[in-house]
Design a protein around this motif. Structure first.
Motif, PDB file in Angstrom:
ATOM      1  N   UNK A 135       0.833  -1.137  -0.094  1.00  0.00           N
ATOM      2  CA  UNK A 135       0.187   0.102  -0.046  1.00  0.00           C
ATOM      3  C   UNK A 135       0.648   1.248   0.127  1.00  0.00           C
ATOM      4  N   UNK A 136       0.664   2.182  -1.072  1.00  0.00           N
ATOM      5  CA  UNK A 136       1.263   3.409  -1.111  1.00  0.00           C
ATOM      6  C   UNK A 136       0.404   4.450  -0.679  1.00  0.00           C
ATOM      7  N   UNK A 137      -0.797   4.503  -0.792  1.00  0.00           N
ATOM      8  CA  UNK A 137      -1.799   5.569  -0.218  1.00  0.00           C
ATOM      9  C   UNK A 137      -3.189   4.697   0.053  1.00  0.00           C
ATOM     10  N   UNK A 138      -3.680   4.749   0.903  1.00  0.00           N
ATOM     11  CA  UNK A 138      -4.716   4.076   1.451  1.00  0.00           C
ATOM     12  C   UNK A 138      -5.698   4.878   2.633  1.00  0.00           C
ATOM     13  N   UNK A 139      -7.303   4.327   2.029  1.00  0.00           N
ATOM     14  CA  UNK A 139      -8.202   4.844   3.352  1.00  0.00           C
ATOM     15  C   UNK A 139      -8.613   3.521   3.470  1.00  0.00           C
ATOM     16  N   UNK A 140      -8.183   3.004   4.679  1.00  0.00           N
ATOM     17  CA  UNK A 140      -8.698   1.477   5.159  1.00  0.00           C
ATOM     18  C   UNK A 140      -8.575   1.522   6.706  1.00  0.00           C
ATOM     19  N   UNK A 141      -9.140   0.284   6.999  1.00  0.00           N
ATOM     20  CA  UNK A 141      -9.158   0.000   8.313  1.00  0.00           C
ATOM     21  C   UNK A 141      -8.377  -1.089   8.663  1.00  0.00           C
ATOM     22  N   UNK A 142      -8.110  -1.809   7.798  1.00  0.00           N
ATOM     23  CA  UNK A 142      -7.445  -3.187   7.922  1.00  0.00           C
ATOM     24  C   UNK A 142      -6.707  -3.619   6.676  1.00  0.00           C
ATOM     25  N   UNK A 143      -6.009  -4.737   6.646  1.00  0.00           N
ATOM     26  CA  UNK A 143      -5.313  -5.273   5.504  1.00  0.00           C
ATOM     27  C   UNK A 143      -6.264  -5.701   4.471  1.00  0.00           C
ATOM     28  N   UNK A 144      -7.574  -6.093   5.137  1.00  0.00           N
ATOM     29  CA  UNK A 144      -8.532  -6.663   4.274  1.00  0.00           C
ATOM     30  C   UNK A 144      -9.953  -5.981   4.095  1.00  0.00           C
ATOM     31  N   UNK A 145     -10.172  -4.593   4.815  1.00  0.00           N
ATOM     32  CA  UNK A 145     -11.131  -3.782   4.613  1.00  0.00           C
ATOM     33  C   UNK A 145     -10.606  -2.402   4.348  1.00  0.00           C
ATOM     34  N   UNK A 146     -10.854  -2.094   3.201  1.00  0.00           N
ATOM     35  CA  UNK A 146     -10.657  -0.675   2.690  1.00  0.00           C
ATOM     36  C   UNK A 146     -11.725   0.024   1.922  1.00  0.00           C
ATOM     37  N   UNK A 147     -11.527   1.291   1.873  1.00  0.00           N
ATOM     38  CA  UNK A 147     -12.190   2.151   0.695  1.00  0.00           C
ATOM     39  C   UNK A 147     -11.676   2.259  -0.526  1.00  0.00           C
ATOM     40  N   UNK A 148     -10.597   2.501  -0.429  1.00  0.00           N
ATOM     41  CA  UNK A 148      -9.660   2.768  -1.604  1.00  0.00           C
ATOM     42  C   UNK A 148      -8.186   2.615  -1.362  1.00  0.00           C
ATOM     43  N   UNK A 149      -7.434   1.888  -2.253  1.00  0.00           N
ATOM     44  CA  UNK A 149      -5.925   1.672  -1.957  1.00  0.00           C
ATOM     45  C   UNK A 149      -5.132   1.856  -3.383  1.00  0.00           C
TER      46      UNK A 149
END
Length: 221
Positions: A135-149
């Motif tokens: 991941x370079x840029x991410x909006x996420x809560x965990x390694x498997x739950x994300x909004x965008x990466x």
């Protein structure tokens, strides 16, 4: 909590980050709303900015959101010894996380309202073998739950490419199926990378101004 982060995955090593921005626009034609220099070269998207990180601090543990859109979504370094400030950039020398202390609410709300998103970054990778995606840029809560990466590499398929995962009502919580650039599309050296998702669900990844991948992420954000 879905927070904003840079260089989030444990194995991520990015030689230099010069700027990162997130915008609530994502036109079908791509990043045509960019500012231009006197020579006509595209600089960066300027319309509907939500968050902007210019890495111009030069020192300290904080990367400031300079978009001017409140509330500021500043990023804090997990380990400042893992990075080196450069002239107008940040070198990430070893695995670390640079993330917001709270939820990236203004990014999430803007994307859901417009059904569009743009991620733009200037990056140079020091390791073309890492994947996962790293991941370079991410909006996420965990390694498997994300909004965008926006990440480097595709799991078990090499690291010389980009992958963007976007969660919608038509994709999984992990943002799959994803948008991937071809093998070999990421090379050493500095690259200008732009991902756009239009309200119609069309996704594109541009590398140095050239469309390298087109796909679709339907549904609602």
């Amino acid at each position: 909590m879905f927070s904003a982060s840079i260089a989030h995955r444990a194995s991520t090593r990015v030689a230099v980050l010069l700027a990162v921005l997130l915008s609530a626009c994502g036109s079908e034609a791509g990043p045509s709303n960019a500012a231009t220099s006197e020579s006509g070269a595209s600089l960066r998207v300027v319309t509907d900015l939500v968050a902007l990180y210019e890495f111009s601090e030069g020192s300290g543990d904080t990367v400031f959101d300079t978009s001017g859109v409140p509330p500021a979504l500043n990023l804090e370094m997990e380990d400042s010894s893992a990075v080196t400030w450069t002239i107008g950039g940040l070198s990430i020398d070893s695995a670390t996380t640079i993330s917001s202390g709270g939820a990236a609410t203004k990014i999430i709300d803007a994307a859901k309202s417009s059904e569009e998103v743009t991620i733009e970054a200037w990056i140079s990778s020091s390791d073309l073998s890492q994947n996962g995606p790293a991941r370079i840029v991410s909006v996420s809560s965990s390694p498997t739950k994300r909004n965008v990466t926006l990440g480097q590499g595709v799991y078990r398929k090499g690291g010389d490419r980009f992958e963007v995962r976007l969660r919608s009502t038509a994709t999984s919580d992990n943002g799959t199926p994803s948008t991937q650039t071809p093998q070999g599309s990421l090379t050493s050296g500095l690259h200008h990378v732009v991902y756009t998702r239009s309200a119609g669900g069309q996704t594109r990844v541009f590398i140095d101004g050239v469309v390298e991948s087109e796909s679709a992420a339907g549904g609602s954000l």
